[in-house]
Design an enzyme around this catalytic site. Sequence first.
Site, mmCIF file in Angstrom:
data_model
loop_
_atom_site.group_PDB
_atom_site.id
_atom_site.type_symbol
_atom_site.label_atom_id
_atom_site.label_comp_id
_atom_site.label_asym_id
_atom_site.label_seq_id
_atom_site.Cartn_x
_atom_site.Cartn_y
_atom_site.Cartn_z
ATOM 1 C CG HIS A 198 -47.602 16.970 11.319
ATOM 2 N ND1 HIS A 198 -48.908 16.671 11.616
ATOM 3 C CD2 HIS A 198 -47.863 18.231 10.488
ATOM 4 C CE1 HIS A 198 -49.876 17.602 11.030
ATOM 5 N NE2 HIS A 198 -49.191 18.517 10.398
ATOM 6 C CB SER A 401 -35.293 16.478 1.143
ATOM 7 O OG SER A 401 -36.106 17.338 1.447
#
Lengths: 482, 482
Positions: A198, A401
């Site tokens: 991120h 995921s």
Amino acid sequence: MVGAVETVITPAMVNGTVEILAVVAKPLPPVVAQNGSPIEAEGEGDAKAKKNREIVLGKNVHITCLPVTEPEANDELTGEKEAYIASVLARYQNTLINRTKHHLGYPYNLDFDYGALTQLQRFSINNLGDPFIESNYGVHSRQFEVGVLDWFARLWEIEKNEYWGYITNCGTEGNLHGILVGREMLPDGILYASRESHYSVFKAARMYRMECVKVDTLVSGEINCADFKIKLLANKDKPAIINVNIGTTVKGAVDDLDLVIQTLEKSGFSRDRFYIHCDGALFGLMMPFVKRARKVSFKKPIGSVSASGHKFIGCPMPCGVQITRIEHINALSSNVEYLASRDTTIMGSRNGHAPIFLWYTLNKKGYKGFQKEVQKCLKNAIYLKDCLRKAGISAMLNELSSTVVFERPKDEEFVRRWQLACEGNIAHVVVMPNVTMEKLDAFLNELIEKRSTWYEDGSIAPPPCIEAEIGKENCACALHKC
Amino acid sequence: MVGAVETVITPAMVNGTVEILAVVAKPLPPVVAQNGSPIEAEGEGDAKAKKNREIVLGKNVHITCLPVTEPEANDELTGEKEAYIASVLARYQNTLINRTKHHLGYPYNLDFDYGALTQLQRFSINNLGDPFIESNYGVHSRQFEVGVLDWFARLWEIEKNEYWGYITNCGTEGNLHGILVGREMLPDGILYASRESHYSVFKAARMYRMECVKVDTLVSGEINCADFKIKLLANKDKPAIINVNIGTTVKGAVDDLDLVIQTLEKSGFSRDRFYIHCDGALFGLMMPFVKRARKVSFKKPIGSVSASGHKFIGCPMPCGVQITRIEHINALSSNVEYLASRDTTIMGSRNGHAPIFLWYTLNKKGYKGFQKEVQKCLKNAIYLKDCLRKAGISAMLNELSSTVVFERPKDEEFVRRWQLACEGNIAHVVVMPNVTMEKLDAFLNELIEKRSTWYEDGSIAPPPCIEAEIGKENCACALHKC
């Protein structure tokens, strides 16, 4: 992973032209923004303007703005202002309903009911400072906050008297805190993070004036530990602070924590020479409910874990959880020379409502409720990926995921309508508990129908090859589909 | 000034004894904490324990905690869990009502009515990233945020197309942002701040690895510009980044911005060699409404101003406003080498409700409404100070301030009951719009009555001399009262 796809710098388009009020920096590749950022201002789609796409930094364009107006002297009599405000709010609420309905790209669970907490909105609840230390300000919610922290401590396997933590304002604050703790433990440590980390991780490096080494990723989005090893060995003289992604922003990839630790050990880094922060913004909370997943646990030599509260749990405003070892906070505090010594959180005043929202949902749903929701999300994500592939659309879904990565829709209007997060040639849908199969069907039908028109004109290039982004086996371009 | 009196590190007291689960650092002077921090855990007042007061760092004591419990399988049938949660919330609400009623020490306006906005609580509103750049996430409130920013830009006299800003999570975030902008403009700049600056300023220096020089203060709490000059001259080779307090945390003192600028110029610092951040957490919003006050204005060579939203305006959760010059944001962004380049705010995800609260109040009250409230606060503060002095209690009130500083009440129970913020021998009351004369009378009567008992026993030392803190003319100790 986390704060997830949050940065956006796009040109501001006013009346179809790019309005630049400020310095223009390096141009962006066409129709692309890093970090899965969307591309343009709402309601604008001028093709010519798109070609001129550039990053405008420090822009200040008032695309949409509801000005504040001075009340008239007789407002209370006429009630005009009141009526104006009410109409603005009513229209806004309609927009919110509509936008909430058509939302797929961000990992936010929009399905929550905090009706029971409505009454609390009239209080100014502030948990200023450390959650474990009472302030004289009495209007706080520390009792809820500590309850929530205990729950997360149990989830990530650390004893009540061994952890320290707090409820943050968002995933970014968790990363800023975790990396700061790491730097204070190892002042000349180098920060290692995979390229797909991120953006807040790189922001931290810059803010904190830390040396930062980017590590390559696999096609899945996971950190490439072979490259990590090479980079560690090249910097053996300095300690290592590592950001491990428990779900990357774009591909939802989970770094192999065990392999990262192994790599450190094999490269000669003893436990006192590394610090691991786990950025678990989304999956840090989901993973523990998947039996076959690698565990995020303080039984392993990690220093901190952060997760977002407004993502999987769902919350009216962004918030997050940060948990670290109590001895690190001692180090942090005692290292300080001046006033800051009594200062353990990044922010000072802290939102006291967020812990109550989290406390409420954790109590209502419990471990079992979350487990059920995680399973539903994973199942629906598989359904979406399978349907995309059946329709001949390139798509990838990492194991464990719920982030489905696929070929970026050609039509920006469609991207905006479904609030997809995009990066380069790929887009993603994050399947959250509020994303039902019916919603996915509606999305799929619309996508398939529209897509058939995007490529029917021979003058337009065919769907792009996205092998590089999602791997050959997931690519359905002309070259790879057979 | 501001986030105001927010840090607290106190011992946790469990059953009247100091429980230490962690490293114990240097002892505190008795009954004193820096930063106006309160001293002990709610409900504890053991005199013996008080003597053993020490700072416990990184403590994790579960004084008050509402544990999260796993729902039972048959919860939905029995409704037990639901009833438990409802009872917890009902009790909590009573506490909040009571605590809100008896509150004087923190600069929070607790008087607001956001009933019209209740419906918005069911949306996950997130203004991720830059307020002027649309994100694809549709559930945002940028239109309100920009409206609020425009209002503040007008207040602090900067043109719409010349400013950049955003709604922050609190005063600390504003300071962190302003000082970061300063550091990016002047990378080897030294940070200057008066000793009485908010702790977040010193935290910033540490986080950002900046050299920091503390400047002395006058008795009023203002920066001492004679000392500032000496320190500037001793460091002439490096640029200066200055934090100017528009209302300090403890004494509500306003640094003389004009004199600070003059001192810089006289010390040979040209405008390209200094950057001024104004920490206006509380008074940044009040000062413009006082005609005779020195102006906080971008017409002067300042770089940024921050203020809190939950203080004078009042808001359910902490928030703030940060305004800077657009060219600084350009510099900030273009300086970056990696990913962080598109990142202008400190946090990533941002609370989208806060701007709506602020927008609502600004629209309802307007300049005129605030002006009236500021006048009322100043008037009531003078009333409180006068009454204290008449009762023979040492007290000080800075001009243009609504923070009344006075002799610290001897009884910690009383301090806690009225949620006073204390530092050393002084306490303060910040007169906010919700602090009426009736409330002040109730407080004064109780204080005067109780105080007469605190000192009646000859074995106890008489009220302390606080000349050093508030000046001879304000001190009413045995030595100074005649």
